[in-house]
Design a protein around this motif. Structure first.
Motif, short mmCIF file in Angstrom:
data_model
loop_
_atom_site.label_atom_id
_atom_site.label_comp_id
_atom_site.label_asym_id
_atom_site.label_seq_id
_atom_site.Cartn_x
_atom_site.Cartn_y
_atom_site.Cartn_z
N UNK A 1 -4.64 -5.12 -2.59
CA UNK A 1 -5.15 -3.85 -3.07
C UNK A 1 -5.27 -2.90 -1.88
N UNK A 2 -4.20 -2.23 -1.53
CA UNK A 2 -4.23 -1.34 -0.37
C UNK A 2 -5.13 -0.14 -0.61
N UNK A 3 -5.70 0.40 0.48
CA UNK A 3 -6.49 1.63 0.37
C UNK A 3 -5.60 2.85 0.53
N UNK A 4 -4.42 2.67 1.13
CA UNK A 4 -3.47 3.76 1.31
C UNK A 4 -2.05 3.27 1.16
N UNK A 5 -1.19 4.11 0.60
CA UNK A 5 0.22 3.76 0.37
C UNK A 5 1.09 4.99 0.60
N UNK A 6 2.39 4.77 0.79
CA UNK A 6 3.34 5.87 0.72
C UNK A 6 3.96 5.87 -0.67
N UNK A 7 4.61 6.97 -1.00
CA UNK A 7 5.14 7.14 -2.35
C UNK A 7 6.26 6.15 -2.64
N UNK A 8 6.34 5.71 -3.89
CA UNK A 8 7.48 4.94 -4.38
C UNK A 8 8.05 5.69 -5.58
N UNK A 9 9.28 5.36 -5.94
CA UNK A 9 9.95 6.09 -7.01
C UNK A 9 9.34 5.79 -8.37
N UNK A 10 9.52 6.72 -9.29
CA UNK A 10 9.04 6.50 -10.66
C UNK A 10 9.71 5.29 -11.29
N UNK A 11 10.99 5.08 -10.96
CA UNK A 11 11.71 3.94 -11.55
C UNK A 11 11.12 2.62 -11.08
N UNK A 12 10.64 2.57 -9.83
CA UNK A 12 9.99 1.36 -9.33
C UNK A 12 8.63 1.15 -10.00
N UNK A 13 7.89 2.24 -10.18
CA UNK A 13 6.59 2.13 -10.83
C UNK A 13 6.72 1.72 -12.29
N UNK A 14 7.77 2.19 -12.94
CA UNK A 14 7.93 1.94 -14.37
C UNK A 14 8.09 0.45 -14.70
N UNK A 15 8.61 -0.33 -13.76
CA UNK A 15 8.84 -1.76 -14.04
C UNK A 15 7.72 -2.65 -13.51
N UNK A 16 6.68 -2.05 -12.93
CA UNK A 16 5.57 -2.85 -12.41
C UNK A 16 4.70 -3.36 -13.55
N UNK A 17 4.18 -4.59 -13.43
CA UNK A 17 3.14 -5.04 -14.36
C UNK A 17 1.95 -4.09 -14.29
N UNK A 18 1.21 -3.97 -15.39
CA UNK A 18 0.14 -2.97 -15.50
C UNK A 18 -0.88 -3.08 -14.37
N UNK A 19 -1.29 -4.33 -14.03
CA UNK A 19 -2.32 -4.48 -13.02
C UNK A 19 -1.82 -4.06 -11.63
N UNK A 20 -0.53 -4.25 -11.39
CA UNK A 20 0.02 -3.84 -10.10
C UNK A 20 0.13 -2.31 -10.02
N UNK A 21 0.52 -1.69 -11.12
CA UNK A 21 0.58 -0.23 -11.12
C UNK A 21 -0.81 0.36 -10.91
N UNK A 22 -1.82 -0.27 -11.52
CA UNK A 22 -3.19 0.19 -11.34
C UNK A 22 -3.60 0.10 -9.87
N UNK A 23 -3.23 -1.00 -9.22
CA UNK A 23 -3.57 -1.18 -7.80
C UNK A 23 -2.89 -0.11 -6.95
N UNK A 24 -1.65 0.20 -7.27
CA UNK A 24 -0.93 1.23 -6.52
C UNK A 24 -1.58 2.60 -6.73
N UNK A 25 -1.86 2.95 -7.98
CA UNK A 25 -2.39 4.27 -8.29
C UNK A 25 -3.83 4.45 -7.81
N UNK A 26 -4.54 3.35 -7.55
CA UNK A 26 -5.90 3.44 -7.03
C UNK A 26 -5.92 3.77 -5.54
#
Length: 336
Positions: free
Chosen positions: A84-109
């Motif tokens: 659960x990173x506190x900071x990230x760089x951007x990833x593409x929408x296509x990469x986010x679209x295939x993430x499991x829900x809990x992983x997308x939540x971790x990224x967006x947090x």
């Protein structure tokens, strides 16, 4: 991530809590100070360091890092391992679209600290007070920001040519997520073995080709994929897939015109990209819509297999790919 503070519940509750606190304090001297010892243990562990070898040398990193920033290609592999990173760089929408829900939540947090590795907002990153920074981007990007990252927190950097399994091992070691990696590795090994044992005869006697097309491809072109998920099929499963000669650029780097689709008739089985629902991936639809494609022997005989590949740089998406490949092989006429 830190927990949201509790809302105050009024003066009456505060008084009760204060009384309870006094009682516990009075009794604490007669028993073990378990809470204090636990907190001290956590503090000691957070302060401990160990050495991690990386592209930028041997780095001393916390044994139990709590505030990790991921940059470039480390974002999703770390999250895939439960991080659960506190900071990230951007990833593409296509990469986010295939993430499991809990992983997308971790990224967006996490806080976005830049659009890419070389475009990191260093001041914003520093305000996150990271105790570890994980990096994978180009050497040019490292030349731009690498030393400044190291001045903010221990920074572990890997080159773009790092093999994906070694990359997963290194992230797990640096980010203290090795338990999740062990489980993923076991699943990977089991899936590979199952496919080999179930479809061994077909695999050994069949020529395959993996074809694809990206949203970056020029109109009217496709390519033969010999990198990415097709590497897993070739190197781990053992599929007979074409690949570039030693020392040559990957076949995937060469754009082929639609006029050459007919050349795929030399292969027994064709694999091509589909989405999570099994539909041809959007960039590949122009290929699948051509009469030349439809006339290929593999296509007309049910030997063109759509396979879902959500990614190939960490075990989670690779395991999803293996599930899809196994299901696709099960549809082949005359399967074992």
């Amino acid at each position: 991530m830190s927990n949201t503070p509790l809302i105050r519940r009024g003066a009456a509750l505060a008084a009760v809590l204060m009384s309870a606190s006094l009682v516990l304090t009075a009794c604490g001297g007669d028993g073990d100070d378990t809470g204090g010892k636990a907190a001290a243990t956590r503090g000691d562990k957070a302060a401990e360091t160990h050495s991690v070898k990386a592209e930028n040398g041997t780095i001393e990193v916390p044994v139990d890092p709590r505030r990790i920033v991921t940059i470039g290609n480390t974002n999703l592999p770390f999250i895939d391992l439960g991080g659960e990173p506190v900071g990230v760089t951007e990833v593409s929408d296509s990469d986010l679209d295939v993430l499991p829900a809990e992983q997308r939540t971790a990224y967006e947090a996490a806080e976005i600290v830049g659009s890419s590795g070389g475009e990191v907002d260093l001041e914003k990153l520093a305000t996150l007070k990271p105790d570890l920074i994980l990096v994978q981007f180009s050497s040019d990007d490292w030349d731009k920001v690498g030393k400044r990252l190291e001045a903010i927190a221990p920074t572990v950097s890997w080159g773009l040519d790092t093999e994906w399994k070694a990359f997963a091992d290194a992230i797990a070691q640096a980010g203290n997520v090795a338990d999740a990696l062990s489980q993923q590795k076991a699943e990977f090994k089991e899936k590979v073995t199952t496919i080999q044992e179930t479809y061994g005869k077909i695999i050994n006697g069949t020529s395959f080709v993996d074809v694809s097309r990206g949203d970056w491809s020029d109109p009217g072109t496709f390519y033969i994929a010999d990198i990415g998920c097709s590497e897993i099929a070739r190197d781990d499963i053992g599929l007979d897939l074409p690949e570039a000669a030693e020392g040559k650029d990957p076949l995937a780097y060469e754009s082929l015109p639609f006029e050459r689709i007919g050349e795929l008739s030399r292969y027994d089985v064709i694999t091509y990209p589909v989405d999570a629902e099994g539909r041809p991936a959007e960039p590949f639809k122009p290929v699948a819509g051509t009469n030349t494609w439809k006339a290929l022997p593999a296509v007309s005989s049910g030997r063109a297999l759509g396979v879902f590949c959500p990614g190939n740089n960490s075990y989670g998406p690779v395991n999803q790919y293996l599930d899809s490949l196994g299901s696709a092989l099960a549809t082949l006429p005359g399967k074992q």
